[in-house]
Design a protein around this motif. Structure first.
Motif, short mmCIF file in Angstrom:
data_model
loop_
_atom_site.label_atom_id
_atom_site.label_comp_id
_atom_site.label_asym_id
_atom_site.label_seq_id
_atom_site.Cartn_x
_atom_site.Cartn_y
_atom_site.Cartn_z
N ALA A 2 -17.60 -98.61 19.96
CA ALA A 2 -16.72 -97.83 19.10
C ALA A 2 -15.31 -97.80 19.67
N ASP A 3 -14.33 -97.78 18.77
CA ASP A 3 -12.93 -97.71 19.19
C ASP A 3 -12.50 -96.27 19.43
N LEU A 4 -13.31 -95.31 18.99
CA LEU A 4 -13.02 -93.89 19.20
C LEU A 4 -14.24 -93.23 19.82
N VAL A 5 -14.00 -92.40 20.81
CA VAL A 5 -15.07 -91.63 21.43
C VAL A 5 -14.72 -90.15 21.30
N ARG A 6 -15.68 -89.37 20.79
CA ARG A 6 -15.45 -87.95 20.58
C ARG A 6 -16.29 -87.11 21.55
N GLU A 7 -15.67 -86.08 22.07
CA GLU A 7 -16.37 -85.10 22.91
C GLU A 7 -16.08 -83.71 22.35
N ASP A 8 -17.03 -82.82 22.53
CA ASP A 8 -16.81 -81.42 22.14
C ASP A 8 -16.58 -80.59 23.39
N HIS A 9 -15.47 -79.85 23.40
CA HIS A 9 -15.15 -78.96 24.51
C HIS A 9 -15.12 -77.53 23.98
N GLU A 32 -12.25 -96.70 11.43
CA GLU A 32 -12.96 -95.64 12.16
C GLU A 32 -12.11 -94.38 12.26
N PHE A 33 -10.83 -94.55 12.53
CA PHE A 33 -9.91 -93.41 12.63
C PHE A 33 -9.83 -92.68 11.29
N ASP A 34 -9.68 -93.44 10.22
CA ASP A 34 -9.57 -92.87 8.89
C ASP A 34 -10.82 -92.06 8.54
N ILE A 85 -4.12 -92.45 7.49
CA ILE A 85 -4.38 -91.81 8.78
C ILE A 85 -3.27 -90.82 9.12
N MET A 86 -2.03 -91.24 8.98
CA MET A 86 -0.92 -90.37 9.35
C MET A 86 -0.85 -89.14 8.46
N ALA A 87 -1.11 -89.31 7.16
CA ALA A 87 -1.06 -88.17 6.24
C ALA A 87 -2.20 -87.20 6.53
N LYS A 88 -3.39 -87.72 6.80
CA LYS A 88 -4.53 -86.84 7.11
C LYS A 88 -4.32 -86.10 8.42
#
Length: 224
Positions: A2-9, A32-34, A85-88
């Motif tokens: 994946a090009d994005l990795v998410r973590e919850d803090h 993926e970003f969108d 992406i930028m608008a969101k």
């Protein structure tokens, strides 16, 4: 991978761009970003969003090598993704914090500008708006974010020269909210997202301050 990795803090979403070597925005990463921003819009994280990159590069902008090989319709679709992406990101109803380390060029620089709060780490890196140098026209949403977030005379100088600045030079322009050490960057950004999220009226006031522009940007992106 994946090009994005998410973590919850503890309620804060920490999203890291991981497309080595410099986080250039290719088609898969854009998609993926969108999609990720759609998910966050549908279920806004209580502790806000932090966006970060790799050690050497926050985001080096659109992948110009890939773009050069696109058919006209593919190029149009990629630039439309940038608008979306930028608008969101700009209109996300929770605090958004950019944790910038290393390169932030073109769309990567504008991505940071779109966030509510921006931290810049000291150390190696080139930052700026190189669209004029590489012959890329600004899509309408990034253009309007740039016009809103960079004051004159910096706007004229950065957009027309295509100059890429060091982190020290960028910090001196006061476009970022704080200049921090690389070691402190990510935890500082997470703490700020939590701090802003704790304000009872954050969403209401963000809608007042950024809402009119956000609606305009979403219209330009064809989202509303």
């Amino acid at each position: 991978m994946a090009d994005l990795v998410r973590e919850d803090h503890d309620g804060t979403v920490f999203m890291r761009m991981t497309r080595a070597p410099v986080n250039a925005l290719g088609p898969d990463m854009l998609a993926e970003f969108d999609e990720t921003l759609d998910e966050l819009s549908s279920a806004p994280p209580a502790g806000g969003l932090v966006i970060a990159g790799l050690e050497r590069s926050f985001c080096a902008g659109i992948d110009t090598k890939a773009l050069a090989g696109f058919a006209p319709d593919e190029k149009t679709a990629a630039l439309a993704r940038i608008d979306s992406i930028m608008a969101k990101l700009y209109s996300l109803p929770v605090p958004t914090v950019a944790a910038v380390r290393g390169h932030a060029i073109g769309a990567g620089f504008i991505m940071a500008l779109a966030c509510d709060w921006k931290f810049l780490a000291s150390g190696p890196g080139k930052l700026g708006l190189n669209q004029v140098a590489v012959g890329l026209k600004y899509p309408p949403v990034p253009l309007n974010i740039t016009l809103r977030e960079i004051p004159q005379p910096h706007l004229r100088r950065l957009t027309l020269s295509g100059v890429l600045m060091t982190t020290d030079e960028t910090a001196a322009l006061d476009l970022f909210d704080a200049y921090v050490t690389p070691e402190a960057l990510e935890q500082t950004a997470i703490a700020k997202a939590k701090e802003l999220s704790a304000h009872q009226g954050f969403g209401m006031v963000k809608a007042q301050v950024r809402g009119e522009t956000a609606l305009m940007l979403r219209g330009l992106a064809g989202l509303d």
